[in-house]
Design an enzyme around this catalytic site. Sequence first.
Site, short mmCIF file in Angstrom:
data_model
loop_
_atom_site.label_atom_id
_atom_site.label_comp_id
_atom_site.label_asym_id
_atom_site.label_seq_id
_atom_site.Cartn_x
_atom_site.Cartn_y
_atom_site.Cartn_z
CE LYS A 197 -1.80 1.53 4.05
NZ LYS A 197 -1.45 2.92 4.36
CG ASN A 198 2.28 2.66 3.52
OD1 ASN A 198 1.12 2.97 3.22
ND2 ASN A 198 2.67 2.44 4.76
C1 EPZ Z 1 4.22 6.92 6.27
O1 EPZ Z 1 3.42 7.93 6.83
C2 EPZ Z 1 3.32 5.70 6.16
N1 EPZ Z 1 2.19 6.01 5.28
C3 EPZ Z 1 2.83 5.32 7.56
O2 EPZ Z 1 2.03 4.16 7.43
C4 EPZ Z 1 4.05 4.98 8.41
O3 EPZ Z 1 3.62 4.66 9.71
C5 EPZ Z 1 4.99 6.17 8.46
O4 EPZ Z 1 5.34 6.61 7.11
C6 EPZ Z 1 6.27 5.79 9.20
O5 EPZ Z 1 7.11 6.85 9.34
C7 EPZ Z 1 2.39 5.99 3.93
O6 EPZ Z 1 3.48 5.72 3.45
C8 EPZ Z 1 1.19 6.29 3.08
P1 EPZ Z 1 6.22 10.28 8.33
P2 EPZ Z 1 3.94 9.47 6.84
O7 EPZ Z 1 6.16 11.54 7.56
O8 EPZ Z 1 4.73 9.73 5.63
C9 EPZ Z 1 6.25 13.55 11.77
C10 EPZ Z 1 0.10 2.86 7.72
O9 EPZ Z 1 -0.43 2.33 8.72
N2 EPZ Z 1 6.21 14.52 10.67
O10 EPZ Z 1 7.37 9.34 8.15
O11 EPZ Z 1 2.76 10.34 7.14
C11 EPZ Z 1 4.98 12.71 11.86
O12 EPZ Z 1 4.01 13.40 12.64
C12 EPZ Z 1 0.63 4.28 7.80
O13 EPZ Z 1 0.25 2.30 6.59
C13 EPZ Z 1 6.34 15.88 10.96
O14 EPZ Z 1 6.51 16.28 12.11
O15 EPZ Z 1 4.88 9.44 8.12
C14 EPZ Z 1 5.47 11.46 12.54
O16 EPZ Z 1 5.52 11.68 13.92
C15 EPZ Z 1 0.42 4.88 9.18
N3 EPZ Z 1 6.29 16.77 9.94
C16 EPZ Z 1 6.89 11.29 12.00
O17 EPZ Z 1 7.28 12.58 11.48
C17 EPZ Z 1 6.11 16.39 8.63
O18 EPZ Z 1 6.08 17.26 7.73
C18 EPZ Z 1 7.00 10.29 10.87
O19 EPZ Z 1 6.06 10.66 9.89
C19 EPZ Z 1 5.97 15.01 8.36
C20 EPZ Z 1 6.02 14.09 9.39
#
Ligand code: EPZ
Length: 421
Positions: free
Chosen positions: A22-23
């Site tokens: 999916k991701n």
């Molecule tokens: C991706 O989400 C995945 N989703 C998530 O899977 C996965 O848990 C996550 O990466 C892991 O890091 C997809 O790929 C569609 P991040 P994403 O940006 O990109 C913070 C599932 O169950 N952050 O890596 O949204 C954020 O709040 C999903 O399939 C900021 O602060 O995650 C988090 O605490 C859930 N500012 C951390 O970084 C930003 O601009 C990691 O987020 C972006 C993120």
Amino acid sequence: MDRLLITGGTPLSGTVRVSGAKNAALPLIAASLLTDEPIELEGVPELADVTSMLRLVQRIGTSATYVGGAPGRVRLHTPTLLAREAPYDLVRKMRASVLVLGPLLARGGEARVSLPGGCAIGPRPIDLHLKGLERMGAAIDLVDGYVAARAPHGLVGAEIEFPQPSVGATENLMMAACLARGTTRIVGAAREPEIVDLALLLRSMGARIEGAGTSVIAIEGMARLGGAAHSILPDRIEAGTYAMAAAITGGRLRIENAPLELLGAAREKLVEAGVELVETENGFEVGRANGVLEGVDVMTRPYPGFATDLQAQFMALMTVARGAAMITETIFENRFMHVPELMRMGAKITVHGGSAMVRGVERLKGAPVMATDLRASVSLVLAALAAEGRTEINRIYHLDRGYEHLEKKLGAVGARIERVP
Ligand code: EPZ
């Protein structure tokens, strides 16, 4: 709303074929906006989130057609951008919609994308996406809950440093940089396999990208990108989930279409917990090594650390292990919503801030429980498969977002599982 009825206690045995990730599929679909030539994706999983993403790019101007009847082959073609907007009603349901921001800016010079808003597991800001695009020359305004981004003279390559890895921000900026003028370096990039898969597609479209999968990615912008065909990376989270289904039920599964190394740190942690993982030619066999599961401490970390998307599933496994397990979630602020539901089934868990202490019990007991988010939902399925008696899981639309044909795949390996409307 559909519910799942599961009668636990049957050790699973047989073969499970892992679907496309999916991701990986979500950013790959967004990448098709970068070119006016057709992109063909193979192994696209049939998931609610994928349907949402296809609907979003269709509103933008992409024709999306299933090829040759096989559900997994999708042909995406965006001759021109008819719209440059990702509306709130779509983004609030699936925050990965923000992945159209980079491609729309890069190809169309402007984008209007709704702020995703929070979700069950945390506020999930997109500040790193926006700061990176500003570094590349975009003008970003926040108006009425929308990101209004403009780059009328195109984007310019820049040096971008992330204070912490972000999968989505790395993907958005990598796609935007492909059509920028000059070279972009992303320092502190996320290293997930889905990012490597996106870079593979982009390179086959003619992009010049080095370092995907490491924490420094260099992208040399091109004037345009061409069409390509690409087979989607298998879903490592689905593979890890089924491995834990075998372990928690004391069964043995053959997992196909998922190389063992995709499990990252989860592989070592499962072995420490008493799970045997044996490599096969296109996947692995998995079962308990000697009948007993041991409590093992886990801390979620960015790849190649233990995946946060496997945390809830591992916690379910630990509820019936011998001894205790300390599970610490470091990526998201609120990713323990499965805890109270597992406790309804007799699990012994205490939560202190970002850590949960799990003390193993002999057997879980079936009970009515509620799914809250995608990965929490599947941890309840795992617990139900091992529990004595019957479990009813409500709100399983969360599951349909991320697990293709879950009850069919589990039913085929002996689970007593039924979906009732
Ligand atoms: C991706 O989400 C995945 N989703 C998530 O899977 C996965 O848990 C996550 O990466 C892991 O890091 C997809 O790929 C569609 P991040 P994403 O940006 O990109 C913070 C599932 O169950 N952050 O890596 O949204 C954020 O709040 C999903 O399939 C900021 O602060 O995650 C988090 O605490 C859930 N500012 C951390 O970084 C930003 O601009 C990691 O987020 C972006 C993120």
